[in-house]
Design a protein around this motif. Structure first.
Motif, PDB file in Angstrom:
ATOM      1  N   ALA A 115      13.822   9.137   3.951  1.00 43.77           N
ATOM      2  CA  ALA A 115      13.890  10.584   3.821  1.00 43.77           C
ATOM      3  C   ALA A 115      12.505  11.149   3.530  1.00 43.77           C
ATOM      4  O   ALA A 115      11.889  10.808   2.511  1.00 43.77           O
ATOM      5  N   LEU A 116      12.006  11.990   4.419  1.00 48.19           N
ATOM      6  CA  LEU A 116      10.687  12.592   4.231  1.00 48.19           C
ATOM      7  C   LEU A 116      10.821  13.808   3.303  1.00 48.19           C
ATOM      8  O   LEU A 116      11.522  14.774   3.611  1.00 48.19           O
ATOM      9  N   THR A 117      10.141  13.740   2.152  1.00 48.38           N
ATOM     10  CA  THR A 117      10.236  14.800   1.159  1.00 48.38           C
ATOM     11  C   THR A 117       8.949  14.839   0.339  1.00 48.38           C
ATOM     12  O   THR A 117       8.344  13.788   0.070  1.00 48.38           O
ATOM     13  N   PRO A 118       8.513  16.042  -0.086  1.00 47.04           N
ATOM     14  CA  PRO A 118       7.316  16.112  -0.935  1.00 47.04           C
ATOM     15  C   PRO A 118       7.612  15.807  -2.405  1.00 47.04           C
ATOM     16  O   PRO A 118       6.713  15.907  -3.241  1.00 47.04           O
ATOM     17  N   HIS A 119       8.829  15.412  -2.719  1.00 46.19           N
ATOM     18  CA  HIS A 119       9.208  15.147  -4.114  1.00 46.19           C
ATOM     19  C   HIS A 119       8.262  14.122  -4.743  1.00 46.19           C
ATOM     20  O   HIS A 119       7.843  13.154  -4.096  1.00 46.19           O
ATOM     21  N   GLU A 120       7.952  14.322  -6.007  1.00 43.56           N
ATOM     22  CA  GLU A 120       6.999  13.447  -6.703  1.00 43.56           C
ATOM     23  C   GLU A 120       7.496  12.002  -6.806  1.00 43.56           C
ATOM     24  O   GLU A 120       6.700  11.075  -6.970  1.00 43.56           O
ATOM     25  N   LYS A 121       8.810  11.794  -6.696  1.00 41.47           N
ATOM     26  CA  LYS A 121       9.352  10.438  -6.767  1.00 41.47           C
ATOM     27  C   LYS A 121       9.254   9.688  -5.442  1.00 41.47           C
ATOM     28  O   LYS A 121       9.510   8.481  -5.385  1.00 41.47           O
ATOM     29  N   ALA A 122       8.884  10.405  -4.368  1.00 41.01           N
ATOM     30  CA  ALA A 122       8.768   9.762  -3.065  1.00 41.01           C
ATOM     31  C   ALA A 122       7.512   8.898  -3.004  1.00 41.01           C
ATOM     32  O   ALA A 122       6.477   9.241  -3.588  1.00 41.01           O
ATOM     33  N   ARG A 123       7.594   7.791  -2.298  1.00 37.96           N
ATOM     34  CA  ARG A 123       6.446   6.899  -2.139  1.00 37.96           C
ATOM     35  C   ARG A 123       5.618   7.299  -0.913  1.00 37.96           C
ATOM     36  O   ARG A 123       6.174   7.743   0.100  1.00 37.96           O
ATOM     37  N   PRO A 124       4.291   7.141  -0.965  1.00 39.72           N
ATOM     38  CA  PRO A 124       3.453   7.458   0.194  1.00 39.72           C
ATOM     39  C   PRO A 124       3.854   6.596   1.405  1.00 39.72           C
ATOM     40  O   PRO A 124       4.197   5.421   1.256  1.00 39.72           O
ATOM     41  N   LEU A 125       3.820   7.202   2.585  1.00 43.99           N
ATOM     42  CA  LEU A 125       4.230   6.496   3.795  1.00 43.99           C
ATOM     43  C   LEU A 125       3.432   5.218   4.024  1.00 43.99           C
ATOM     44  O   LEU A 125       3.983   4.193   4.425  1.00 43.99           O
ATOM     45  N   ASP A 126       2.121   5.282   3.771  1.00 45.39           N
ATOM     46  CA  ASP A 126       1.317   4.087   4.035  1.00 45.39           C
ATOM     47  C   ASP A 126       1.678   2.947   3.083  1.00 45.39           C
ATOM     48  O   ASP A 126       1.556   1.769   3.433  1.00 45.39           O
ATOM     49  N   GLU A 127       2.149   3.284   1.891  1.00 44.53           N
ATOM     50  CA  GLU A 127       2.575   2.257   0.933  1.00 44.53           C
ATOM     51  C   GLU A 127       3.898   1.616   1.376  1.00 44.53           C
ATOM     52  O   GLU A 127       4.105   0.414   1.235  1.00 44.53           O
ATOM     53  N   VAL A 128       4.782   2.424   1.935  1.00 45.03           N
ATOM     54  CA  VAL A 128       6.077   1.915   2.414  1.00 45.03           C
ATOM     55  C   VAL A 128       5.900   1.080   3.680  1.00 45.03           C
ATOM     56  O   VAL A 128       6.676   0.149   3.938  1.00 45.03           O
ATOM     57  N   ALA A 129       4.870   1.401   4.479  1.00 48.72           N
ATOM     58  CA  ALA A 129       4.569   0.673   5.721  1.00 48.72           C
ATOM     59  C   ALA A 129       5.772   0.596   6.663  1.00 48.72           C
ATOM     60  O   ALA A 129       6.226  -0.489   7.035  1.00 48.72           O
ATOM     61  N   PRO A 130       6.317   1.734   7.085  1.00 48.75           N
ATOM     62  CA  PRO A 130       7.506   1.715   7.940  1.00 48.75           C
ATOM     63  C   PRO A 130       7.274   1.085   9.304  1.00 48.75           C
ATOM     64  O   PRO A 130       8.219   0.639   9.952  1.00 48.75           O
ATOM     65  N   HIS A 131       6.005   1.043   9.748  1.00 52.56           N
ATOM     66  CA  HIS A 131       5.729   0.438  11.065  1.00 52.56           C
ATOM     67  C   HIS A 131       6.015  -1.061  11.065  1.00 52.56           C
ATOM     68  O   HIS A 131       6.148  -1.666  12.129  1.00 52.56           O
ATOM     69  N   ARG A 132       6.126  -1.672   9.878  1.00 54.53           N
ATOM     70  CA  ARG A 132       6.431  -3.101   9.808  1.00 54.53           C
ATOM     71  C   ARG A 132       7.939  -3.362   9.718  1.00 54.53           C
ATOM     72  O   ARG A 132       8.362  -4.517   9.787  1.00 54.53           O
ATOM     73  N   MET A 133       8.718  -2.311   9.545  1.00 51.96           N
ATOM     74  CA  MET A 133      10.160  -2.478   9.449  1.00 51.96           C
ATOM     75  C   MET A 133      10.756  -2.816  10.816  1.00 51.96           C
ATOM     76  O   MET A 133      10.274  -2.345  11.848  1.00 51.96           O
TER      77      MET A 133
END
Length: 272
Positions: free
Chosen positions: A197-215
């Motif tokens: 879920a893309l959200t600016p919420h402070e609890k969200a993790r940065p995309l580069d940290e999640v590394a979705p391209h490796r999923m």
């Protein structure tokens, strides 16, 4: 070859497909019910034809009849030739590109049909602005997303404005509706996708940290301009992700955010 028919009466019933194009509510109801959509401009019309959409008719100003000759020669649909002033009376606006085509819609595939072979999908909730829909589809096509899934209240990707903004990219990316919402998100998860879920919420993790391209399979969820994803959609996600921001900016337009996020989930894939 299609027949060229000169029309000089704005009330001619043969022009019915093109009436009231600026009446958004009317066209939103009418076009899906009548199984049609409007393609505007030479490039978009050609892309619709190349994507396999059947033409019902064309509406051209005289100077565009020659420019569209190749399309005309390959089609049996009638071509109505009108002067620009009459075209404006029929459609409700000045047709700058001088060429319109009424196309037949195709049946939408079921979501599970798209999910079988996809690896990267965009999931949109309540994105009801046609310009944003078109921009998102253009980015999805350019950045290699495999499919787009829409909540029931998302705008129609084949509405004229969406098609125009996408430059015909809505014809390149398959899409389906997810209904009921958000219960159908479970169907996406069961197909092996991680729901991000893309959200600016402070609890969200940065995309580069999640590394979705490796999923193995990733489904990126996007909400409407301003409101973002609903609480129910956020609760249904596997993880909240965000685009890191600088200079105190808290969020991007959903079209811009989609482009950045699509790159993050597709970069490194073969062929991209």
């Amino acid at each position: 070859m299609a027949e060229l028919i000169n029309v000089d009466d704005p009330d001619d019933p043969r022009l019915h497909d093109y009436t009231g194009l600026t009446d958004v509510e009317l066209r939103r109801r009418r076009e899906p019910a009548e199984g049609l959509f409007i393609a505007e401009g030479e490039k978009v019309i050609r892309r619709a034809v190349d994507a396999g959409y059947e033409m019902r008719s064309m509406l051209l100003s005289p100077k565009w009849a020659e420019a569209m000759r190749g399309v005309i020669e390959d089609s049996a649909a009638p071509v109505y030739v009108v002067d620009p002033a009459l075209a404006e009376r029929v459609t409700g606006y000045h047709v700058h590109r001088g060429a319109l085509a009424a196309m037949r819609r195709k049946p939408l595939p079921a979501a599970d049909e798209l999910l079988r072979t996809a690896r990267r999908v965009a999931v949109m909730e309540a994105v009801n602005d046609h310009t944003n829909i078109g921009a998102i589809f253009r980015s999805a096509a350019a950045l290699g997303m495999d499919a787009v899934l829409l909540s029931p209240d998302c705008a129609d990707p084949l509405y004229r404005r969406s098609v125009k903004v996408s430059m015909g990219a809505v014809f390149s990316v398959p899409y389906a509706r997810l209904d009921p919402w958000p219960k159908s998100l479970q169907e996406v998860r069961e197909a092996g996708f991680s729901l991000l879920a893309l959200t600016p919420h402070e609890k969200a993790r940065p995309l580069d940290e999640v590394a979705p391209h490796r999923m193995e399979r990733a489904a990126l969820m996007l909400g409407a301009e301003g409101d973002g994803l609903s609480r129910r959609a956020l609760e249904a996600a596997d993880e909240w992700v965000r685009i890191p921001m600088a200079h105190g900016v808290d969020s991007l337009n959903v079209g811009a955010a989609a482009a950045v996020a699509f790159y993050a989930v597709t970069t490194g894939r073969p062929g991209l």
